[in-house]
Design a protein around this motif. Structure first.
Motif, PDB file in Angstrom:
ATOM      1  N   THR A  32      44.186  76.804  -6.254  1.00 15.12           N
ATOM      2  CA  THR A  32      44.257  75.374  -5.936  1.00 15.12           C
ATOM      3  C   THR A  32      44.000  74.479  -7.141  1.00 15.12           C
ATOM      4  N   GLU A  51      43.450  69.177   0.481  1.00 18.43           N
ATOM      5  CA  GLU A  51      43.204  70.597   0.740  1.00 18.43           C
ATOM      6  C   GLU A  51      43.058  70.862   2.238  1.00 18.43           C
ATOM      7  N   HIS A  56      42.259  77.023   1.033  1.00 19.03           N
ATOM      8  CA  HIS A  56      42.255  75.558   0.960  1.00 19.03           C
ATOM      9  C   HIS A  56      40.996  74.963   1.592  1.00 19.03           C
TER      10      HIS A  56
END
Length: 284
Positions: free
Chosen positions: A220, A19, A62
């Motif tokens: 995500t 991430e 992220h």
């Protein structure tokens, strides 16, 4: 257990690094477009401004996901210490609750008919609150997913917001709550909710953070290729929730709704109303 825990921590650490790398790439692209806003042709300025905003948002998304994984690693580490208070392995949704500073959090995922497909709960209180919504057919998740907007209710407002859900949730000791949708209205897949956030009337200020985590979780984790592959294997959103640690699928509910729909020759939506009515009548 040691090998299993090592694997869990290793996977979380790998995901956190991934991430951060994605955030770095998004930041690089955003900077390029920000430079082109001033150095590029005037006719392309609006395009570069829009792309810069999109990639900055992706960067933030992220970084939030990486923060969540980092916090989960720390929580898993505390879990194996001799004075650990948690008997079971901490779940990722519990880490979400911890970062939001609230004792209880939950995710409700909807199927293509906007019916609850599965729930993910940080603790028994969150699970009970989610069960109440399912039985009564009203509450913060229903309002948030129907409107595509955050719902925040506290103190006196909570007493009168919903005819049946308000007194039922108050009986659980909940004094304030908030929920935000997962995804935009045209493709909302559920909602993230919290119960009894800290401080007086704290639900409203928490909405911004709640939206931040909802956005990160949606893009995500819940809408990743891995998640979509599980959807094809399991069906609907049940597979998606596996990413967040073995949720409570509404399989029994769906079976009951299917049987009622067949027996009464009615739509799934009408069958769900009948099942809810029976549960309400029998206090189930």
């Amino acid at each position: 257990m040691a090998n299993g825990l090592t694997a869990w921590i290793g996977a979380a650490r790998e995901q956190a690094e991934l991430e951060r790398a994605r955030a770095g790439r998004a930041a690089t692209i955003a900077r390029r477009h920000e430079e082109l806003v001033t150095t590029g042709p005037d006719t392309m300025r609006a395009v570069h401004e829009r792309l810069a905003r999109l990639h900055r948002r992706s960067e933030d998304r992220h970084l939030t996901a990486a923060k969540l994984h980092d916090a989960h690693i720390r929580r898993l580490g505390r879990w194996i210490s001799p004075d650990a208070l948690e008997a079971e392995r901490p779940r990722l949704i519990s880490t979400v609750a911890e970062l939001l500073g609230t004792p209880s959090a939950g995710i409700t995922l909807l199927d293509s008919r906007q019916i609850e497909a599965s729930v993910i709960s940080s603790d028994p209180l969150a699970a009970a609150a989610q069960d109440l919504e399912l039985t009564l057919g009203e509450g913060p998740v229903h309002d948030s997913t129907a409107t595509g907007r955050p719902v925040s209710v506290a103190a006196q407002s909570l007493r009168h917001r919903w005819q049946y859900y308000s007194p039922a949730i108050a009986a659980l000791g909940v004094r304030s709550l908030a929920a935000v949708p997962l995804g935009p209205p045209e493709r909302c897949i559920g909602a993230l909710s919290v119960f009894d956030p800290p401080g007086p009337a704290a639900a409203e200020p928490l909405v911004g953070e709640l939206e931040e985590f909802a956005d990160a979780l949606t893009h995500t984790m819940l809408l990743t290729e891995e998640c979509l592959a599980r959807l094809l294997e399991v069906g609907e959103t049940a597979g998606a929730a596996n990413v967040l640690d073995s949720p409570n699928h509404r399989l029994v509910l769906h079976q009951a709704v299917g049987m009622v729909a067949a027996q009464c020759d009615c739509s799934v939506e009408d069958a769900l109303i009948l099942v809810r009515a029976r549960a309400f009548a029998h206090d189930e």
